[in-house]
Design an enzyme around this catalytic site. Structure first.
Site, PDB file in Angstrom:
ATOM      1  CG  ASP A 161      -1.898   0.988   1.421  1.00 34.48           C
ATOM      2  OD1 ASP A 161      -2.517   1.606   0.265  1.00 34.48           O
ATOM      3  OD2 ASP A 161      -2.770   1.451   1.964  1.00 34.48           O
ATOM      4  CG  ASN A 173       2.695   1.563  -5.164  1.00 34.97           C
ATOM      5  OD1 ASN A 173       3.180   1.195  -5.178  1.00 34.97           O
ATOM      6  ND2 ASN A 173       2.150   0.328  -5.833  1.00 34.97           N
ATOM      7  NE  ARG A 181      -1.869   6.889   0.939  1.00 36.12           N
ATOM      8  CZ  ARG A 181      -2.145   5.793   2.544  1.00 36.12           C
ATOM      9  NH1 ARG A 181      -1.809   5.895   3.367  1.00 36.12           N
ATOM     10  NH2 ARG A 181      -2.487   4.452   2.325  1.00 36.12           N
ATOM     11  CD1 TRP A 182       7.637   6.728  -1.707  1.00 41.65           C
ATOM     12  CD2 TRP A 182       7.188   7.223  -4.247  1.00 41.65           C
ATOM     13  NE1 TRP A 182       8.574   7.062  -2.800  1.00 41.65           N
ATOM     14  CE2 TRP A 182       7.991   6.844  -4.471  1.00 41.65           C
ATOM     15  CE3 TRP A 182       6.736   6.937  -5.702  1.00 41.65           C
ATOM     16  CZ2 TRP A 182       9.745   7.408  -4.703  1.00 41.65           C
ATOM     17  CZ3 TRP A 182       7.846   7.512  -6.393  1.00 41.65           C
ATOM     18  CH2 TRP A 182       9.009   7.135  -6.538  1.00 41.65           C
ATOM     19  CG  HIS A 237       1.310   1.694  -9.641  1.00 43.94           C
ATOM     20  ND1 HIS A 237       0.574   1.476  -8.161  1.00 43.94           N
ATOM     21  CD2 HIS A 237       0.094   2.680 -10.598  1.00 43.94           C
ATOM     22  CE1 HIS A 237      -0.870   2.392  -8.239  1.00 43.94           C
ATOM     23  NE2 HIS A 237      -0.933   3.116  -9.012  1.00 43.94           N
ATOM     24  CB  SER A 242      -8.434  -5.360  -3.910  1.00 41.08           C
ATOM     25  OG  SER A 242      -8.612  -4.260  -4.380  1.00 41.08           O
ATOM     26  NE  ARG A 247      -6.477   1.412  -6.083  1.00 39.41           N
ATOM     27  CZ  ARG A 247      -5.773   1.461  -5.756  1.00 39.41           C
ATOM     28  NH1 ARG A 247      -4.607   1.045  -6.498  1.00 39.41           N
ATOM     29  NH2 ARG A 247      -5.569   1.344  -4.756  1.00 39.41           N
ATOM     30  CG  LEU A 305       9.359 -17.317  -2.720  1.00 36.14           C
ATOM     31  CD1 LEU A 305       9.137 -17.210  -1.570  1.00 36.14           C
ATOM     32  CD2 LEU A 305      10.111 -15.617  -3.324  1.00 36.14           C
ATOM     33  CB  SER A 327      -7.687  -3.733   2.883  1.00 32.12           C
ATOM     34  OG  SER A 327      -7.619  -3.238   3.481  1.00 32.12           O
TER      35      SER A 327
END
Length: 245
Positions: free
Chosen positions: A23, A25, A27-28, A40, A68, A74, A134, A199
Site C-alpha cells: 500500500d 504507491n 501517496r508516494w 506503481h 484487489s 479505479r 520460493l 482490506s
C-alpha cells in the site's frame, strides 16, 4: 540465510509464508508531484527487492496483494497502467525469477483481465511450475470474501450432487476448497503505508497470522524493512489459542 521455520510457536523462527499488502504507491507519487504510475513503477522495484529478501531469509511462500477486486473501481487509466506494468514484468523479469527458482502462481479472478495478459500469466505459471525455492503468488482481482463464497458454492454443489453430506462440511473441507488450498496459511501478514486493516485479503487464511503494520510507503519498502518485519515476527510467541508452555 536464516534457518527454516521449525515450529510455529518457536521464538526466533522464520515464517514459512509471508503475505504482503503493498500500500502507498499513489501517496508516494503524489508527495513527489509525480503521476500515480510513477509510484506503481517504483513499487514494482520494491517487489523485486522483496522477492530477493524472502529468498535470502529462507521464506518459502510469498503472497502479494497485487490487485484487489475493489481496484476495478479505479480509473481506466490507472488500471491500464497497472496491467501494462504487470505485462512488462512478465516479459522482462520472468526469466530472472525462473533462474532464482521462483514458482509463480496466480489467485483471484485473472479471467477479468484481457486475453493477452491472461495468456502471459498462464505461460508464466507453466514455465515456473517445477521451481522449489520460493512460491510467489500474485493475488489479482482477488477478494477474501469472494474466495470464501466460491469455496462455499463448491461444497454446496457437492452436497447437491450427493457427493458430500452437509454434516461433513468442516473447517478443513472449506479450507481445501479455497484457492490457496495447496499452500500453508500465512504466518505473517505485512501491510505498508500505516494503514491497519486487511482490506479483504486472505481473510480465512489469516485467522492466526501475525500482523505487522509499517508506516513506510510501499515504494520505499526494501530489504531492511522486510528484515525488520521478520524480526517483529521472531519476537512473538504464537499460541493458536493455547497457553505458553
Amino acid at each position: 540465510m536464516a534457518a527454516p521455520l521449525s515450529s510455529h510457536g518457536e521464538r526466533g523462527a522464520v515464517p514459512v509464508h509471508v503475505a504482503m499488502i503493498m500500500d502507498g504507491n499513489g501517496r508516494w507519487a503524489r508527495s513527489r508531484s509525480l503521476p500515480v504510475v510513477a509510484g506503481h513503477r517504483k513499487g514494482a522495484e520494491s517487489v523485486q527487492d522483496c522477492v530477493k529478501s524472502a529468498i535470502r531469509q529462507g521464506v518459502r511462500y510469498l503472497t502479494l496483494y497485487a490487485f484487489s477486486s475493489e481496484n476495478w473501481r479505479r480509473s481506466a487509466e490507472e488500471i491500464g497502467d497497472l496491467t501494462s506494468l504487470l505485462r512488462f514484468y512478465l516479459r522482462h523479469k520472468l526469466n530472472e525469477l525462473h533462474e532464482q527458482g521462483v514458482r509463480l502462481r496466480v489467485i483471484g479472478e485473472p479471467e477479468r483481465f484481457e486475453g493477452a495478459l491472461r495468456e502471459e500469466l498462464r505461460r508464466a505459471e507453466a514455465k515456473t511450475i517445477n521451481n522449489k525455492t520460493l512460491t510467489l503468488t500474485l493475488a489479482l482481482s482477488y477478494g477474501g470474501r469472494a474466495d470464501i463464497a466460491q469455496a462455499a458454492r463448491r461444497l454446496a454443489e457437492q452436497v447437491a450432487n450427493g457427493e458430500l453430506a452437509s454434516s461433513e462440511i468442516t473447517e478443513e473441507r472449506l479450507a481445501g476448497a479455497l484457492q490457496t488450498s495447496d499452500m500453508p496459511d500465512p504466518d505473517l501478514v505485512i501491510r505498508t503505508s500505516g494503514e491497519c486493516r486487511l482490506s479483504n485479503f486472505l481473510l480465512w487464511q489469516s485467522a492466526y497470522a501475525e500482523l505487522v503494520f509499517m508506516d513506510v510507503l510501499w515504494p520505499d519498502f526494501g530489504e531492511a524493512e522486510f528484515v525488520q518485519a521478520l524480526s517483529h515476527f521472531a519476537g512473538r510467541q504464537r499460541r493458536f489459542g493455547g497457553r505458553p508452555v
